[in-house]
Write a protein that holds these residues in place. Structure first.
Motif, mmCIF file in Angstrom:
data_model
loop_
_atom_site.group_PDB
_atom_site.id
_atom_site.type_symbol
_atom_site.label_atom_id
_atom_site.label_comp_id
_atom_site.label_asym_id
_atom_site.label_seq_id
_atom_site.Cartn_x
_atom_site.Cartn_y
_atom_site.Cartn_z
ATOM 1 N N GLY A 1 33.650 23.087 41.744
ATOM 2 C CA GLY A 1 33.837 22.853 40.315
ATOM 3 C C GLY A 1 33.746 24.090 39.448
ATOM 4 O O GLY A 1 33.947 24.005 38.224
ATOM 5 N N GLY A 2 33.450 25.243 40.040
ATOM 6 C CA GLY A 2 33.320 26.467 39.264
ATOM 7 C C GLY A 2 34.549 27.350 39.344
ATOM 8 O O GLY A 2 35.601 26.955 39.846
ATOM 9 N N ARG A 3 34.399 28.579 38.876
ATOM 10 C CA ARG A 3 35.508 29.534 38.855
ATOM 11 C C ARG A 3 35.542 30.351 40.141
ATOM 12 O O ARG A 3 34.529 30.544 40.787
ATOM 13 C CB ARG A 3 35.371 30.486 37.666
ATOM 14 N N ALA A 4 36.741 30.847 40.460
ATOM 15 C CA ALA A 4 36.923 31.641 41.673
ATOM 16 C C ALA A 4 37.464 33.022 41.329
ATOM 17 O O ALA A 4 38.311 33.170 40.435
ATOM 18 C CB ALA A 4 37.877 30.941 42.631
ATOM 19 N N LEU A 5 36.985 34.031 42.050
ATOM 20 C CA LEU A 5 37.450 35.407 41.919
ATOM 21 C C LEU A 5 38.130 35.795 43.219
ATOM 22 O O LEU A 5 37.495 35.780 44.285
ATOM 23 C CB LEU A 5 36.271 36.343 41.644
ATOM 24 N N GLU A 6 39.432 36.121 43.155
ATOM 25 C CA GLU A 6 40.132 36.569 44.360
ATOM 26 C C GLU A 6 40.283 38.079 44.350
ATOM 27 O O GLU A 6 40.898 38.649 43.430
ATOM 28 C CB GLU A 6 41.512 35.932 44.496
ATOM 29 N N LEU A 7 39.731 38.725 45.369
ATOM 30 C CA LEU A 7 39.938 40.148 45.553
ATOM 31 C C LEU A 7 41.272 40.342 46.259
ATOM 32 O O LEU A 7 41.566 39.649 47.235
ATOM 33 C CB LEU A 7 38.810 40.752 46.387
ATOM 34 N N ALA A 8 42.082 41.306 45.786
ATOM 35 C CA ALA A 8 43.431 41.520 46.326
ATOM 36 C C ALA A 8 44.270 40.258 46.166
ATOM 37 O O ALA A 8 44.779 39.695 47.134
ATOM 38 C CB ALA A 8 43.374 41.975 47.776
ATOM 39 N N ILE A 9 44.449 39.837 44.934
ATOM 40 C CA ILE A 9 45.156 38.584 44.644
ATOM 41 C C ILE A 9 46.632 38.663 45.012
ATOM 42 O O ILE A 9 47.271 37.653 45.313
ATOM 43 C CB ILE A 9 44.974 38.193 43.159
#
Length: 251
Positions: free
Chosen positions: A42-50
């Motif tokens: 339910g939270g936010r996601a951070l993608e490294l090398a999107i």
């Protein structure tokens, strides 16, 4: 990582989504997104090398807000050109050191780095910095997920240091390993219809799962799960890759 677009400039971005690798198959993408959406909780996601949004776009369609970090403007331009791409925030920079402002929306519940990309961080200090950077962006209890191959040293005969991994009429590719420094370079030769060849190379640093666990520990993360695949198959001595989940301590 290098400056500008690094090793993923316009030449790579142009054909990146045409890859025949298993990671680009719809079924694998769906399995990847299933697990990441669950871990986001339910939270936010951070993608490294999107990159071009292979994972970020379907994850966002699941209702998970995604922000990305990427060094390559060319790859991000491909993301922006896709439906929904303009709605995903991206910070341009080296994901080992680039910070995202979390003052307004709070920290992330999930960060992830897939498709062997931790090895594109080509020295140990920078790999450690990557873990610390992720930990700084995570909320307590948040997870960092890494998908990466198990180093293929078993394939290297005694006295040699080269492992071919693709051969065909349109080109071939091989990796040169240095088993002392853990440095390696992938070399690609592409053959056009007129018979002309184009060569390019990408350096990386291969890394073992136990070493990644230590990097996580230095960053205040602990191992929660490790699987062979996105469908949670057990990780064994015969596994060729692993999906590892580290959790930020609470309190």
């Amino acid at each position: 990582m290098t400056d500008d677009d690094g090793y993923f400039g316009e030449r790579v971005a142009k054909t990146y989504d045409q890859s025949s690798d298993a990671e680009f198959q719809a079924e694998i993408v769906e399995q990847t997104v299933d697990l990441l959406a669950e871990l986001a909780n339910g939270g936010r996601a951070l993608e490294l090398a999107i990159g071009t949004g292979r994972i970020a776009l379907p994850l966002a369609r699941r209702g998970v807000p995604v922000h990305g970090i990427d060094l390559s403007r060319a790859m991000v331009a491909k993301l922006r050109a896709k439906p929904g791409g303009e709605a995903i925030g991206v910070s341009i920079g080296d994901f080992a050191t680039t910070t995202v402002d979390t003052a307004a929306d709070g920290p992330f519940s999930l960060a992830y780095l897939v498709f062997n990309t931790i090895m594109n961080v080509a020295d140990q200090d920078a790999q450690v910095a990557c873990f610390r950077n992720v930990a700084a962006h995570l909320a307590p209890g948040g997870c960092f997920v890494v998908e990466v191959m198990v180093p293929e040293l078993r394939k290297i005969p005694a006295g040699q240091n080269i492992v071919p991994f693709h051969t065909g009429p349109t080109g071939w590719a091989y990796t040169v390993y240095d088993t002392v420094t853990q440095d390696a370079t992938c070399h690609y030769i592409d053959i056009a219809e007129d018979g002309r060849g184009e060569a390019h190379s990408t350096p990386f640093r291969y890394v073992w799962h136990a070493e990644l666990d230590l990097m996580a520990q230095l960053a205040g993360l602990r191992l929660r799960e490790r699987w062979e695949s996105w469908t949670r198959e057990p990780f064994t001595e015969h596994s060729t890759k692993h999906i590892s989940v580290w959790e930020k301590s609470v309190g």
